[in-house]
Design a protein around this motif. Structure first.
Motif, mmCIF file in Angstrom:
data_model
loop_
_atom_site.group_PDB
_atom_site.id
_atom_site.type_symbol
_atom_site.label_atom_id
_atom_site.label_comp_id
_atom_site.label_asym_id
_atom_site.label_seq_id
_atom_site.Cartn_x
_atom_site.Cartn_y
_atom_site.Cartn_z
ATOM 1 N N GLY A 57 8.919 10.058 -3.001
ATOM 2 C CA GLY A 57 8.299 9.633 -4.251
ATOM 3 C C GLY A 57 7.907 10.761 -5.191
ATOM 4 O O GLY A 57 7.248 10.529 -6.193
ATOM 5 N N GLU A 58 8.300 11.981 -4.862
ATOM 6 C CA GLU A 58 7.980 13.104 -5.742
ATOM 7 C C GLU A 58 9.257 13.764 -6.230
ATOM 8 O O GLU A 58 10.186 13.985 -5.450
ATOM 9 C CB GLU A 58 7.124 14.133 -5.012
ATOM 10 N N LEU A 59 9.274 14.059 -7.514
ATOM 11 C CA LEU A 59 10.410 14.746 -8.076
ATOM 12 C C LEU A 59 10.225 16.228 -7.764
ATOM 13 O O LEU A 59 9.335 16.872 -8.310
ATOM 14 C CB LEU A 59 10.430 14.489 -9.584
ATOM 15 N N ILE A 60 11.029 16.742 -6.840
ATOM 16 C CA ILE A 60 10.743 18.107 -6.417
ATOM 17 C C ILE A 60 11.530 19.143 -7.204
ATOM 18 O O ILE A 60 11.239 20.328 -7.120
ATOM 19 C CB ILE A 60 10.951 18.305 -4.898
ATOM 20 N N LEU A 61 12.495 18.674 -7.988
ATOM 21 C CA LEU A 61 13.270 19.648 -8.748
ATOM 22 C C LEU A 61 14.077 18.959 -9.830
ATOM 23 O O LEU A 61 14.635 17.890 -9.610
ATOM 24 C CB LEU A 61 14.200 20.369 -7.770
ATOM 25 N N VAL A 62 14.103 19.531 -11.012
ATOM 26 C CA VAL A 62 15.003 19.075 -12.070
ATOM 27 C C VAL A 62 15.624 20.322 -12.668
ATOM 28 O O VAL A 62 14.916 21.240 -13.070
ATOM 29 C CB VAL A 62 14.270 18.290 -13.171
ATOM 30 N N GLY A 121 0.817 -1.213 0.000
ATOM 31 C CA GLY A 121 0.000 0.000 0.000
ATOM 32 C C GLY A 121 0.847 1.258 0.000
ATOM 33 O O GLY A 121 0.334 2.367 -0.141
ATOM 34 N N PHE A 122 2.180 1.054 0.107
ATOM 35 C CA PHE A 122 3.074 2.204 0.177
ATOM 36 C C PHE A 122 3.252 2.833 -1.201
ATOM 37 O O PHE A 122 3.511 2.144 -2.180
ATOM 38 C CB PHE A 122 4.427 1.758 0.725
ATOM 39 N N GLU A 123 3.094 4.153 -1.260
ATOM 40 C CA GLU A 123 3.269 4.850 -2.522
ATOM 41 C C GLU A 123 4.703 5.307 -2.671
ATOM 42 O O GLU A 123 5.115 6.296 -2.075
ATOM 43 C CB GLU A 123 2.338 6.057 -2.587
ATOM 44 N N ALA A 124 5.470 4.582 -3.476
ATOM 45 C CA ALA A 124 6.891 4.892 -3.610
ATOM 46 C C ALA A 124 7.155 5.945 -4.677
ATOM 47 O O ALA A 124 8.152 6.657 -4.614
ATOM 48 C CB ALA A 124 7.673 3.623 -3.911
ATOM 49 N N LEU A 125 6.261 6.037 -5.665
ATOM 50 C CA LEU A 125 6.395 7.066 -6.698
ATOM 51 C C LEU A 125 5.035 7.720 -6.920
ATOM 52 O O LEU A 125 4.020 7.026 -7.045
ATOM 53 C CB LEU A 125 6.889 6.465 -8.025
ATOM 54 N N LYS A 126 5.022 9.040 -6.955
ATOM 55 C CA LYS A 126 3.750 9.745 -7.114
ATOM 56 C C LYS A 126 3.801 10.635 -8.349
ATOM 57 O O LYS A 126 4.362 11.717 -8.318
ATOM 58 C CB LYS A 126 3.475 10.602 -5.881
ATOM 59 N N HIS A 127 3.243 10.146 -9.448
ATOM 60 C CA HIS A 127 3.094 10.936 -10.678
ATOM 61 C C HIS A 127 4.375 11.654 -11.084
ATOM 62 O O HIS A 127 4.423 12.878 -11.152
ATOM 63 C CB HIS A 127 1.959 11.950 -10.522
ATOM 64 N N VAL A 128 5.401 10.874 -11.335
ATOM 65 C CA VAL A 128 6.689 11.461 -11.688
ATOM 66 C C VAL A 128 6.752 11.747 -13.191
ATOM 67 O O VAL A 128 6.430 10.890 -14.008
ATOM 68 C CB VAL A 128 7.840 10.517 -11.287
ATOM 69 N N GLY A 147 18.563 12.013 -3.620
ATOM 70 C CA GLY A 147 17.438 11.858 -2.709
ATOM 71 C C GLY A 147 17.860 11.068 -1.499
ATOM 72 O O GLY A 147 18.763 10.238 -1.591
ATOM 73 N N PRO A 148 17.204 11.307 -0.377
ATOM 74 C CA PRO A 148 17.560 10.580 0.840
ATOM 75 C C PRO A 148 17.131 9.117 0.761
ATOM 76 O O PRO A 148 16.458 8.722 -0.201
ATOM 77 C CB PRO A 148 16.782 11.318 1.926
ATOM 78 N N ASN A 149 17.489 8.327 1.740
ATOM 79 C CA ASN A 149 17.094 6.916 1.788
ATOM 80 C C ASN A 149 15.577 6.786 1.679
ATOM 81 O O ASN A 149 14.842 7.525 2.317
ATOM 82 C CB ASN A 149 17.526 6.280 3.114
ATOM 83 N N GLY A 150 15.160 5.850 0.829
ATOM 84 C CA GLY A 150 13.730 5.578 0.721
ATOM 85 C C GLY A 150 12.961 6.590 -0.104
ATOM 86 O O GLY A 150 11.731 6.588 -0.111
ATOM 87 N N ALA A 151 13.676 7.446 -0.835
ATOM 88 C CA ALA A 151 13.000 8.494 -1.610
ATOM 89 C C ALA A 151 12.274 7.930 -2.823
ATOM 90 O O ALA A 151 11.303 8.509 -3.311
ATOM 91 C CB ALA A 151 14.017 9.543 -2.056
#
Ligand SMILES: Nc1ncnc2c1ncn2[C@@H]1O[C@H](COP(=O)(O)OP(=O)(O)OP(=O)(O)O)[C@@H](O)[C@H]1O
Ligand SMILES: [Mg+2]
Lengths: 308, 253
Positions: A210-215, A17-24, A38-42
């Motif tokens: 799970g979110e790409l916060i910057l590119v 149920g864990f959301e590891a990636l959110k609409h990347v 990204g930090p551990n578990g990102a």
């Protein structure tokens, strides 16, 4: 078609149920070195797993060299080499056999000359008949790279290539990556080491929860967020900052012994000259000045720390 | 079809067996010799011929089947469990290979190994009792069909298992009893009627019976039924494997 990889709305929800990636959304340009920080578990390994076919995405599309990774997986996977995060090897195999196996697995006819060259470039040629279990950790890492390159991929994923690697080998790894880029290989690497991204990458992506916060282009990023700090060591302790200097937003630290001024290196005016002049007028003397530039590390920490 | 990949997996698996050749051959060969000494010579000399076949010769097909079943399952389950356990499976999953190709590579290698072993046991048996094979081609067909079906079954176990204990448990708890009660050492006509009926639910009966028919032309059940049962089992395993790959069960998170 100048993007090597084009990812849209990629999502992954694990069975737990864990959301590891959110609409990347992410585009990787052909021939670039892209660092995913990204930090551990990102979700870095999950993202790579989705592109390479090891993890089943729950949403979104991945296009590699114009082919959809879900339907045209033969075309897309043949283009990709993957160096996994863990040192997973067949302990009892020889170096040569395991690399030959990889090439065949990816559908390429046997080519001893290519494998020889690959091993040579990774300084593994003299180990070719050794069993993998007799290799050191650094050699195993290089072996995994050799396996990933055995089928001449145009895109290479390196999942934390320098984790647990000593300084010398890290330099070596950087050299290898640069050489590959020169040969035209698109490289995506993940890392915790900011200096690595700073040293190697053309562009940097930061992923967290799970979110790409910057590119951003690395230089652009450093440029945009590159703040500099000037510290003035005062000759006399100061109780408070005079009101006349308010517009400089100074900070007084070290029990009033050091005055810190933060400024933008790329602003039209840094404000250093008037500040020094006004300090002089206010009778504040100092015995030393030094400046520090914020690194990608500071930028990264501030990004990841800030609430989403 | 990515033939290079199928070949790579197949040769890789065969090379692994080659490295452990001695272990893989010695134990089945020794146990077969023991069966022959104990059942074939010592006890068998006091047992009447069954359907005109001496007891020593009668048990040959059953013994080969016994090894074929256990070796197919253990080879195939270990072959796929090992890369899952060490993590090297990532490479196979990230390669441009289809499910069918992966299965052919692993199951093909496991089945080849057990067919070779079956032939070696047949040759070993020949040292103890005179053997005649009425239908050599059918014999080979039964051998290959059984090896493939049970290697496929082992492949499923190797994917399902999440520990070495589980890898052992099915062969130990289910397959060995079924094989022993499947008419290896007796003809099911020798059983009381009720047990005979119960035995007919044991799939191994059909394998052993069909296989024995290819040697001595006598069978407990119809040969066509034997073939049908193997076919049924093979189909069930293939459906399971395709479901595994479709859902990514235990292979892809
Ligand atoms: N098979 C799985 N089942 C359930 N959750 C998983 C699974 N694999 C990973 N996760 C979770 O997904 C999240 C992202 O994991 P991932 O391995 O992608 O992180 P990462 O960015 O690579 O971290 P690291 O830097 O530690 O390697 C983590 O919270 C992890 O616990
Ligand atoms: Mg990771």
């Amino acid at each position: 078609m100048d993007d090597a990889i084009s990812i849209r709305q990629l999502s992954k929800r694990y069975d737990s149920g864990f959301e590891a990636l959110k609409h990347v959304d992410l585009d990787i340009r052909r021939g670039e070195i892209f660092a995913l920080l990204g930090p551990n578990g990102a979700g870095k390994t999950t993202l790579i797993g989705c592109v390479c076919g090891i993890v089943r995405p729950t949403g979104g599309t991945i296009v590699v060299n114009g082919h959809d990774a879900a339907t045209a997986y033969r075309q897309t996977r043949a283009e990709i080499g993957l160096v996994p995060q863990e040192l997973t090897t067949d302990a009892f195999e020889t170096v040569w056999n395991t690399v030959t196996f990889s090439r065949g697995l990816f559908g390429k006819p046997r080519d001893d000359a290519h494998i020889r060259r690959t091993l040579e470039s990774l300084s593994l040629l003299d180990k070719r008949d050794d069993r993998i279990m007799s290799l050191s950790g650094g050699m195993k890492r290089r072996l995994l790279i050799a396996k990933a390159l055995s089928h001449e991929p145009s895109i290479l994923f390196l999942d934390e290539p320098t984790a647990g690697v000593d300084v010398e080998l890290r330099q070596e790894m950087w050299r290898i990556v640069r050489e590959l880029r020169r040969a035209g290989v698109t490289i995506i690497l993940t890392t915790h080491y900011i200096e690595e991204a700073e040293e190697m990458a053309d562009r940097v992506g930061v992923i967290n929860h799970g979110e790409l916060i910057l590119v951003e282009e690395k230089t652009e990023l450093m440029h945009k967020l590159g703040k500099k700090q000037m510290s003035l060591e005062l000759t006399e302790q100061l109780q408070s900052i005079p009101d006349a200097l308010n517009r400089y937003q100074l900070e007084l630290i070290d029990d009033g012994n050091v005055l810190v001024y933060t400024y933008d290196t790329h602003g039209a005016r840094t404000g250093i000259t008037p500040l020094l002049q006004e300090l002089n007028e206010a009778g504040i003397r100092f015995r030393d000045i030094h400046t520090t530039q914020s690194t990608l590390e500071d930028i990264f920490v501030s990004l990841v720390k800030s609430p989403p | 079809m990515n033939l290079h990949a199928v070949k790579s997996i197949y040769y890789f698996e065969m090379a692994r067996a080659w490295r452990t050749l001695f272990q893989s051959l010695i134990s089945p060969v020794i146990s077969t010799c023991l069966y022959f000494i104990v059942f074939g010579s010592a006890i068998g000399s006091r047992i009447n011929d069954i359907d005109g076949v001496s007891y020593g010769a009668f048990i040959v097909p059953g013994l080969i089947m016994l090894s074929l079943l256990t070796e197919s399952i253990s080879n195939a389950s270990f072959g796929i469990y090992l890369p899952r356990f060490t993590g090297t499976i990532y490479e196979v999953l990230s390669a441009p290979v289809s499910h069918v190709e992966i299965t052919i590579g692993y199951v093909g290698a496991a089945a080849s190994k057990s067919v070779v072993l079956g032939c070696i046991i047949l040759a070993t048996a020949g040292l103890f009792v005179p053997i005649e094979i009425a239908h050599p081609l059918w014999m080979l067909a039964f051998m290959i069909l059984t090896a493939v079906s049970f290697s496929l079954f082992g492949f499923i176990i190797g994917i399902w298992a999440d520990g070495f204990e589980r890898l052992q448990i099915i062969p130990l708890v289910i397959v060995t009893p079924l094989a022993f009660l499947g008419g290896t050492f007796y003809s099911i006509d020798m059983l009381p009627p009720m047990w005979r009926t119960i035995t007919l639910f044991n799939p191994v009966v059909y394998l052993v019976s069909g296989f024995r028919w290819s040697f001595y032309e006598n069978a407990d059940v119809d040969v066509a039924l034997s073939l049908a049962m193997i076919g049924l089992f093979l189909t069930a395993c293939m459906i399971t494997v395709s479901w595994i790959f479709k859902t990514g069960y235990r292979l892809k998170p």
